[in-house]
Design an enzyme around this catalytic site. Structure first.
Site, PDB file in Angstrom:
ATOM      1  N   THR A 108       0.856  -1.072   0.125  1.00 28.69           N
ATOM      2  CA  THR A 108      -0.061   0.019   0.002  1.00 28.69           C
ATOM      3  C   THR A 108       0.856   1.185   0.110  1.00 28.69           C
ATOM      4  O   THR A 108       1.804   1.217   0.719  1.00 28.69           O
ATOM      5  CB  THR A 108      -0.945   0.083   1.310  1.00 28.69           C
ATOM      6  OG1 THR A 108       0.013   0.253   2.298  1.00 28.69           O
ATOM      7  CG2 THR A 108      -1.676  -1.254   1.417  1.00 28.69           C
TER       8      THR A 108
ATOM      9  N   GLU B  33      -5.911  -3.996   0.614  1.00 31.99           N
ATOM     10  CA  GLU B  33      -6.098  -4.885   1.851  1.00 31.99           C
ATOM     11  C   GLU B  33      -7.437  -5.932   1.467  1.00 31.99           C
ATOM     12  O   GLU B  33      -7.280  -6.794   1.994  1.00 31.99           O
ATOM     13  CB  GLU B  33      -6.202  -4.181   2.982  1.00 31.99           C
ATOM     14  CG  GLU B  33      -4.848  -3.634   3.669  1.00 31.99           C
ATOM     15  CD  GLU B  33      -4.726  -2.379   3.326  1.00 31.99           C
ATOM     16  OE1 GLU B  33      -5.452  -1.878   2.106  1.00 31.99           O
ATOM     17  OE2 GLU B  33      -3.888  -1.239   3.869  1.00 31.99           O
TER      18      GLU B  33
HETATM   19  P1  ADP Z   1      -3.339   3.171  -1.387  1.00 31.67           P
HETATM   20  O1  ADP Z   1      -3.887   3.285  -0.178  1.00 31.67           O
HETATM   21  O2  ADP Z   1      -2.133   2.464  -1.881  1.00 31.67           O
HETATM   22  O3  ADP Z   1      -3.388   4.660  -2.143  1.00 31.67           O
HETATM   23  P2  ADP Z   1      -5.719   1.589  -2.241  1.00 31.67           P
HETATM   24  O4  ADP Z   1      -6.113   1.500  -3.549  1.00 31.67           O
HETATM   25  O5  ADP Z   1      -5.657   0.598  -1.574  1.00 31.67           O
HETATM   26  O6  ADP Z   1      -4.342   2.288  -2.270  1.00 31.67           O
HETATM   27  O7  ADP Z   1      -6.711   2.756  -1.319  1.00 31.67           O
HETATM   28  C1  ADP Z   1      -7.703   2.600  -0.783  1.00 31.67           C
HETATM   29  C2  ADP Z   1      -8.493   3.681  -0.541  1.00 31.67           C
HETATM   30  O8  ADP Z   1      -8.921   4.465  -1.538  1.00 31.67           O
HETATM   31  C3  ADP Z   1      -9.773   3.386   0.498  1.00 31.67           C
HETATM   32  O9  ADP Z   1      -9.777   3.077   1.652  1.00 31.67           O
HETATM   33  C4  ADP Z   1     -10.625   4.807   0.143  1.00 31.67           C
HETATM   34  O10 ADP Z   1     -10.190   5.854   0.889  1.00 31.67           O
HETATM   35  C5  ADP Z   1     -10.075   5.183  -1.266  1.00 31.67           C
HETATM   36  N1  ADP Z   1     -10.961   4.883  -2.490  1.00 31.67           N
HETATM   37  C6  ADP Z   1     -11.088   3.804  -3.085  1.00 31.67           C
HETATM   38  N2  ADP Z   1     -12.139   3.785  -3.953  1.00 31.67           N
HETATM   39  C7  ADP Z   1     -12.711   4.636  -3.623  1.00 31.67           C
HETATM   40  C8  ADP Z   1     -14.064   5.462  -4.200  1.00 31.67           C
HETATM   41  N3  ADP Z   1     -14.682   4.741  -5.157  1.00 31.67           N
HETATM   42  N4  ADP Z   1     -14.676   6.559  -3.461  1.00 31.67           N
HETATM   43  C9  ADP Z   1     -13.763   6.972  -2.520  1.00 31.67           C
HETATM   44  N5  ADP Z   1     -12.738   6.598  -2.129  1.00 31.67           N
HETATM   45  C10 ADP Z   1     -12.110   5.658  -2.577  1.00 31.67           C
END
Ligand code: ADP
Length: 542
Positions: free
Chosen positions: A185, A330
Site C-alpha cells: 500500500t 487490503e
Molecule cells: P493506497 O492506499 O495504496 O493508495 P488503495 O487503492 O488501497 O491504495 O486505497 C484504498 C482507499 O482508496 C480506500 O480506503 C478509500 O479511501 C479510497 N477509495 C477507493 N475507492 C474509492 C471510491 N470509489 N470513493 C472514494 N474513495 C475511494
C-alpha cells in the site's frame, strides 16, 4: 462429520488452465511498450506462463521466493504473473509511480530475487540497482531487437531467457493458503506495507468479482483494464477475465484519451475499469473530437470518489452505464460496487445518479459495518456516519513481516480508515478518509461531498477540500481549485454554485486556486501536501 467432496485446492493456476481448456481461442490484445498491437490467445498465455515457470525453476526460483514486476498491463506481464504464481513463487507487483526510495525499500523488504522490468522503467532501476543487494537479475521485458543500451547490472533479455525453456511443465499442487501475490500500500505516512494475497484469497476474490452484481464478466465480454496490475490485481480483472473467458485488452503504457478511445473502438470493448482521472481524459477527448462509444456497456470507476457529473456525462451523453466501486489493496481489492436494484429502475434520473454516486453494495464474502469511536455499530440508515470496518476471506489479517502490528479487532474486523454511511439497502457511501474529515463545532464535514459538487461547476477541473484550524469551530473548510483550461471562475462564483447543494455550515470559508493538485502513486489527492502548503493560509473573518 466432514463433507465428502473432493480436495481441490483453490490455486490460481487452475484459473489459467480453465481459460486455456474452455476458451483457447479467446484473444488477449496488448498495446506493447515497443509500440505495435500484439495479439494472442489464452492457449498461448497458458503455454508461455508454463514456459516461464520452467525457466524460473531453471534459475533456481523455489516455492515462496519473491519475484518482482515493474510493468504496464501487457501480455508479458500476464505470463510472469501466472508463471510465478503457478509455480508457487510470489509475484510482487511494484508500482512504478512510487518514489525511487520507496521502490528500493519495498524490493529490499520483500527480498525479491529477480525483477521483471518493462522498457519504460529501466532508468528507474539503473539509479537504484546498486542498493538492491538481493536481486540476482533484472529481466528486461522485451526481445533482443529492442534491448536498450543500459549499464544496469545483471541484465537479462526476456525473450532470449524465456526461449531457453519449453512449456513441458506441470503446475505443482500445494496448500491453497500458500502466498501468491504481494502488493504494497502506498502509505501516505510511514513506509509502505506489504499485503500478501494467497491462492485461496485470489481464487475466491475472482469468483466474487465475477458475480453478476459485481463486475459480472462473461465470455462475450471484451474487457479493458486501464487500472494497472500493480494497483491491487487490476481490481481482480487479471484473475476474473480468464476465469470468465472474456477477451482481454491491455492498454500498455498509453492511458491518454485518444489511445484509450482507439482500443475501446477498434477492439469492441464492452467493459472497462479505471480511476476518475483516466475517465476525465477520455471524456475530454470524446467531447473535443465528437466521438461516440456505441459498444461500451459499462465502466467501473473507483480508487477515488467518482463525481456525479462524470456519471451523468457517461450515462446521458454516451449511453454508457457507470458502476461506482470502492475497495482497497487490503481487500484484494473489491469491497463494493454500485449496481441498482430492480426497485430503483423507476426512479428519476437525478435520483439514480445520486444513488450511483454512492460507492455501492458489498458482494457475497465481503462483510462490512460502520462503528463509532468506541466500536459500537451505527444504524444502517444512510445518515449515521462511522468508521467503516470489513472482514472476509479476501481481506488482510496482517501485513508482511507483521509491520504495523495487529490490524484486526477481537472479532476479526479490519478498520479501512474510511468514514462512511450505509443505507437500509446496503449501499455504502464514503464521506471521507478518517484523517481528512473536517471536524467543525463537534460535527463532521465530508470533504468528498463538497469536492464532488464543486467539480460540477463548468470552470472547475479538479477540487480538493481541507480543514484549516479555526479559533471558534476548531476547523473550517478551504476549497482548493484547479480551473478548467480557458476559464477563470472566481471564488465567489464557485461558492454561489455550492449554495443550496450542501448544508450551510458546510460552506467553505474560502476558495484558493492552484495550477495543480498533487496526487499519490495510486491517483488519490495528496491532502497531506495540501495541508502543509496551506498551513498559513488565513481564512477570511466569518
Ligand atoms: P493506497 O492506499 O495504496 O493508495 P488503495 O487503492 O488501497 O491504495 O486505497 C484504498 C482507499 O482508496 C480506500 O480506503 C478509500 O479511501 C479510497 N477509495 C477507493 N475507492 C474509492 C471510491 N470509489 N470513493 C472514494 N474513495 C475511494
Amino acid at each position: 462429520m466432514l463433507g465428502l467432496m473432493q480436495d481441490w485446492p483453490l490455486l490460481v493456476s487452475k484459473i489459467l488452465d480453465h481459460a486455456a481448456i474452455n476458451h483457447p481461442e479467446q484473444e488477449i490484445v496488448t498495446r506493447t511498450t515497443e509500440g505495435p498491437i500484439q495479439r494472442y490467445t489464452y492457449k498461448d498465455l497458458h503455454s508461455r506462463a508454463r514456459q516461464m515457470a520452467k525457466r524460473l525453476e531453471m534459475a533456481g526460483v523455489k516455492l515462496g521466493d519473491r519475484i518482482a514486476t515493474c510493468a504496464w498491463n501487457n501480455a508479458r506481464h500476464m505470463e510472469v504473473w501466472y508463471g510465478v504464481m503457478g509455480m508457487g513463487a510470489i509475484c510482487h507487483t511494484v508500482n512504478p509511480r512510487l518514489f525511487p526510495e520507496q521502490i528500493e525499500y519495498i524490493i529490499n523488504h520483500a527480498e525479491d530475487s529477480y525483477v521483471f522490468v518493462d522498457l519504460t522503467f529501466v532508468p528507474v532501476f539503473e539509479a537504484i540497482a546498486k542498493d538492491l543487494p538481493k536481486v540476482k537479475g533484472f529481466v528486461i521485458m522485451t526481445d533482443a531487437a529492442h534491448m536498450p543500451d543500459t549499464k544496469l547490472r545483471d541484465v537479462i533479455c526476456y525473450e532470449d531467457w524465456l526461449a531457453e525453456a519449453d512449456d513441458d511443465y506441470t503446475w505443482p499442487t500445494f496448500d491453497e493458503n500458500t502466498a501468491a501475490g504481494l502488493c504494497y500500500t502506498s502509505g501516505t505516512t510511514g513506509n509502505p506495507k506489504g499485503v500478501l494475497y494467497s491462492h485461496r484469497s485470489n481464487v475466491l476474490h475472482a469468483l466474487l468479482a465475477n458475480q453478476a452484481d459485481t463486475l459480472g464478466l462473461c465470455a462475450s465480454d471484451v474487457i479493458l483494464p486501464v487500472v494497472p496490475m500493480f494497483h491491487a490485481n487490476a481490481w481482480a480483472i487479471a484473475f476474473g477475465a480468464p476465469a470468465a473467458g472474456a477477451k482481454l485488452v491491455m492498454p500498455g503504457p498509453k492511458m491518454d484519451g485518444e489511445s484509450i478511445y482507439q482500443l475501446l473502438h477498434e477492439e469492441g470493448v464492452t467493459v472497462s475499469a479505471a480511476v476518475p482521472t483516466v475517465w476525465l481524459m477520455l471524456l475530454g477527448y470524446l467531447e473535443d473530437q465528437g466521438k461516440e462509444l456505441p459498444l461500451l456497456n459499462y465502466v467501473v470507476i473507483g480508487g477515488s470518489a467518482c463525481p456525479p457529473s462524470m456519471i451523468e456525462a457517461f450515462e446521458t451523453k454516451y449511453g454508457v452505464q457507470v458502476f461506482h466501486a470502492w475497495g482497497m489493496t487490503e481487500m484484494s481489492p473489491i469491497g463494493t460496487l454500485g449496481r441498482l436494484k430492480p426497485k430503483h429502475e423507476s426512479m428519476s434520473l437525478s435520483d439514480q445518479i445520486a444513488l450511483k454516486s454512492k460507492q455501492g453494495r458489498a458482494p457475497f464474502t465481503v462483510e462490512m459495518k460502520i462503528v463509532d469511536d468506541e466500536g459500537n455499530e451505527q444504524p444502517r440508515d444512510g445518515v449515521a456516519f462511522g468508521h467503516l470496518v470489513v472482514r472476509g476471506p479476501a481481506v488482510s489479517k496482517s501485513y508482511l513481516k507483521g509491520e504495523g502490528g495487529e490490524i484486526l479487532d477481537a472479532d476479526g474486523w479490519f478498520d479501512t480508515g474510511d468514514v462512511a454511511t450505509i443505507d437500509a439497502d446496503g449501499y455504502m457511501q464514503i464521506t471521507d478518509r478518517a484523517k481528512d474529515v473536517i471536524k467543525s463545532g463537534g460535527e463532521w464535514i465530508s470533504t468528498i461531498e463538497i469536492e464532488n459538487i464543486a467539480v460540477g461547476h463548468p470552470g472547475v477541473a479538479e477540487a480538493a477540500v481541507i480543514g484549516l484550524p479555526h479559533p471558534k469551530w476548531d476547523e473550517r473548510p478551504l476549497l482548493i481549485v484547479v480551473a478548467k483550461d480557458g476559464t477563470s471562475p472566481s471564488g465567489k462564483d464557485i461558492l454561489a454554485y455550492l449554495e443550496g447543494k450542501i448544508a450551510k455550515w458546510w460552506m467553505p470559508n474560502d476558495v484558493a486556486f492552484v495550477d495543480e493538485i498533487p496526487h499519490t502513486a495510486t491517483g488519490k489527492i495528496q491532502k497531506m501536501d495540501l495541508r502543509a502548503k496551506f498551513k498559513d493560509h488565513q481564512l477570511p473573518n466569518d
